[in-house]
Motif scaffolding. Structure first.
Motif, mmCIF file in Angstrom:
data_model
loop_
_atom_site.group_PDB
_atom_site.id
_atom_site.type_symbol
_atom_site.label_atom_id
_atom_site.label_comp_id
_atom_site.label_asym_id
_atom_site.label_seq_id
_atom_site.Cartn_x
_atom_site.Cartn_y
_atom_site.Cartn_z
ATOM 1 N N ARG A 189 40.250 45.354 28.264
ATOM 2 C CA ARG A 189 40.260 43.896 28.033
ATOM 3 C C ARG A 189 40.864 43.167 29.226
ATOM 4 O O ARG A 189 40.407 42.079 29.593
ATOM 5 N N ALA A 190 41.909 43.736 29.816
ATOM 6 C CA ALA A 190 42.503 43.110 30.998
ATOM 7 C C ALA A 190 41.513 43.089 32.155
ATOM 8 O O ALA A 190 41.384 42.076 32.862
ATOM 9 N N LEU A 191 40.795 44.176 32.348
ATOM 10 C CA LEU A 191 39.780 44.228 33.411
ATOM 11 C C LEU A 191 38.681 43.197 33.167
ATOM 12 O O LEU A 191 38.252 42.494 34.096
ATOM 13 N N ARG A 192 38.233 43.094 31.927
ATOM 14 C CA ARG A 192 37.173 42.134 31.605
ATOM 15 C C ARG A 192 37.654 40.701 31.828
ATOM 16 O O ARG A 192 36.914 39.865 32.362
ATOM 17 N N LEU A 193 38.890 40.424 31.428
ATOM 18 C CA LEU A 193 39.444 39.080 31.607
ATOM 19 C C LEU A 193 39.490 38.714 33.086
ATOM 20 O O LEU A 193 39.109 37.601 33.477
ATOM 21 N N MET A 194 39.947 39.631 33.913
ATOM 22 C CA MET A 194 40.036 39.353 35.355
ATOM 23 C C MET A 194 38.654 39.222 35.988
ATOM 24 O O MET A 194 38.450 38.388 36.879
ATOM 25 N N ARG A 195 37.716 40.008 35.519
ATOM 26 C CA ARG A 195 36.351 39.905 36.053
ATOM 27 C C ARG A 195 35.716 38.570 35.677
ATOM 28 O O ARG A 195 35.106 37.899 36.508
ATOM 29 N N ASP A 196 35.891 38.154 34.428
ATOM 30 C CA ASP A 196 35.219 36.944 33.939
ATOM 31 C C ASP A 196 35.907 35.672 34.431
ATOM 32 O O ASP A 196 35.236 34.677 34.742
ATOM 33 N N TRP A 197 37.256 35.676 34.489
ATOM 34 C CA TRP A 197 37.963 34.427 34.832
ATOM 35 C C TRP A 197 38.288 34.340 36.319
ATOM 36 O O TRP A 197 38.490 33.252 36.849
ATOM 37 N N ASN A 198 38.376 35.477 36.969
ATOM 38 C CA ASN A 198 38.566 35.519 38.426
ATOM 39 C C ASN A 198 39.862 34.832 38.870
ATOM 40 O O ASN A 198 39.841 33.897 39.676
#
Length: 380
Positions: A72-81
């Motif tokens: 989830r942390a990886l996805r958040l950083m990928r999506d929100w940048n």
């Protein structure tokens, strides 16, 4: 240029690091930056974060046992940048720093406490492996920086001290209406002392309760408050009953959010902790001119000089704590003198504005191709 800041923190319960987070969100808003908050454990501060218009993302309800937290942390950083990922406390440091490293994001880590687990070689090694190389490694006191370097294997020269700060105007004496403590059964003429903070092993409520029990035997006109909640709340309540501390001597208030009003109503702030960094509640009490009686742990002896701007005692020594409290309870002039000196100390060294300016000067060095001050949490 505005920044996109992702703060990751263990919980949204009421505590020192969490209080600091709210101040960071306010500072980011004033500077025109965009912010999101990721966390593990729910708590009452989620409402206050939402009121600020900040989105929250829960990484997991099962802490480090849930591998999906990292996903989830990886996805958040990928999506929100985000431009910068700034982590606070152990679960968030481990998951957030690892995810930010993988996503090639700028990484800031704040070290809050002289945690005893760092003395355990295996745990310290795991933490060091997952968090080393952060672009900026910040400690809230020199003592915390020294502790992490000594037991964590970090290069002390790479750890930068950015001390906590407090909003001086918000806690200025005489600016707020004191809380009505009669709702907690506090007699109007009693000297009121309060222990404010999470009910956890670190805060050593056993030490505090034994000290209050000793004071009770001396028939002092005083009333004690335990303000806060935590995993040991019921254990501490049972212990208080076993010591014969009833409603006439001690009140458990649970969590209270209006700290300026509470501090304006009490006479003495007490800290009985086994270990600390630089507690926000302590700084707030000093800013409110409330005299402090504290254990000499963490960075507190760098802040308080015994008998000058507060009273210090050894940790886990209820007799010493009771003795210091009795002196301050019995001497109203001493309370006034210590409280004023405490305010002077905070004004000169621990303003919230100065802390935020220093932190954002570190953030602002995150432009393309630049390096943060200190060039990261290097290993020895």
């Amino acid at each position: 240029m505005s920044l996109r800041l992702l703060y990751i923190i263990d919980s949204l319960r009421i505590g020192g690091a969490e209080t600091l987070l709210l101040d960071l969100l306010d500072a980011a808003h004033q500077r025109g930056d965009q912010v999101k908050v990721a966390y593990f454990t729910q708590g009452p501060l989620e409402i206050e974060i939402t009121r600020r218009g900040v989105e929250t993302v829960r990484l997991s309800r099962h802490g480090l046992r849930d591998p999906r937290a990292l996903t989830r942390a990886l996805r958040l950083m990928r999506d929100w940048n985000p431009d910068i990922v700034h982590t606070h406390l152990i679960k968030s440091d481990l998951v957030g720093q690892l995810a930010a490293r993988y996503m090639n994001r700028r990484r800031v880590i704040t070290l809050h406490n002289t945690d005893p687990w760092r003395r355990k070689r295996v745990l310290s090694g795991i933490y060091r492996t997952l968090t080393s190389g952060a672009d900026a490694c910040l400690a809230v006191t020199e003592n915390v920086a020294d502790h992490v370097a000594r037991f964590g294997g970090y290069n002390r020269a790479r750890i930068e001290v950015v001390q906590n700060g407090v909003d001086l105007d918000r806690f200025a004496a005489g600016r707020v209406q004191p809380m009505d403590l009669s709702q907690f059964g506090v007699p109007e003429d009693a000297v009121v002392l309060a222990k404010i903070g999470r009910v956890t092993e670190q805060k050593d409520h056993e030490n505090f309760l034994q000290a209050i029990s000793r004071l009770q035997e001396r028939n002092l006109n005083m009333h004690a408050l335990i303000v806060g909640d935590g995993e040991l709340s019921e254990v501490v309540r049972q212990r208080a009953r076993s010591l014969g501390l009833g409603d006439g001597q001690l009140t458990f208030t649970g969590n209270l959010r209006d700290m300026p009003s509470l501090l304006a109503a009490i006479d003495i702030f007490t800290l009985a902790s086994k270990w600390e960094g630089l507690p926000m509640a302590l700084l707030e009490a000093m800013a409110a001119e409330v005299p402090v009686v504290s254990t000499a742990v963490g960075g507190i002896p760098d802040l308080i000089k015994d008998g000058v701007n507060g009273m210090l005692v050894a940790p886990s020594d209820p007799s010493a704590l009771a003795g210091a409290l009795e002196c301050v309870i019995a001497d109203a002039d001493a309370r006034g003198r210590l409280g004023k000196a405490g305010r002077d100390t905070v004004e000169s060294r621990f303003s919230g504005a100065a802390m935020m300016d220093r932190l954002w000067s570190i953030y602002d060095m995150s432009g393309a191709g630049s390096k943060f001050v200190g060039d990261g949490c290097g290993l020895r």
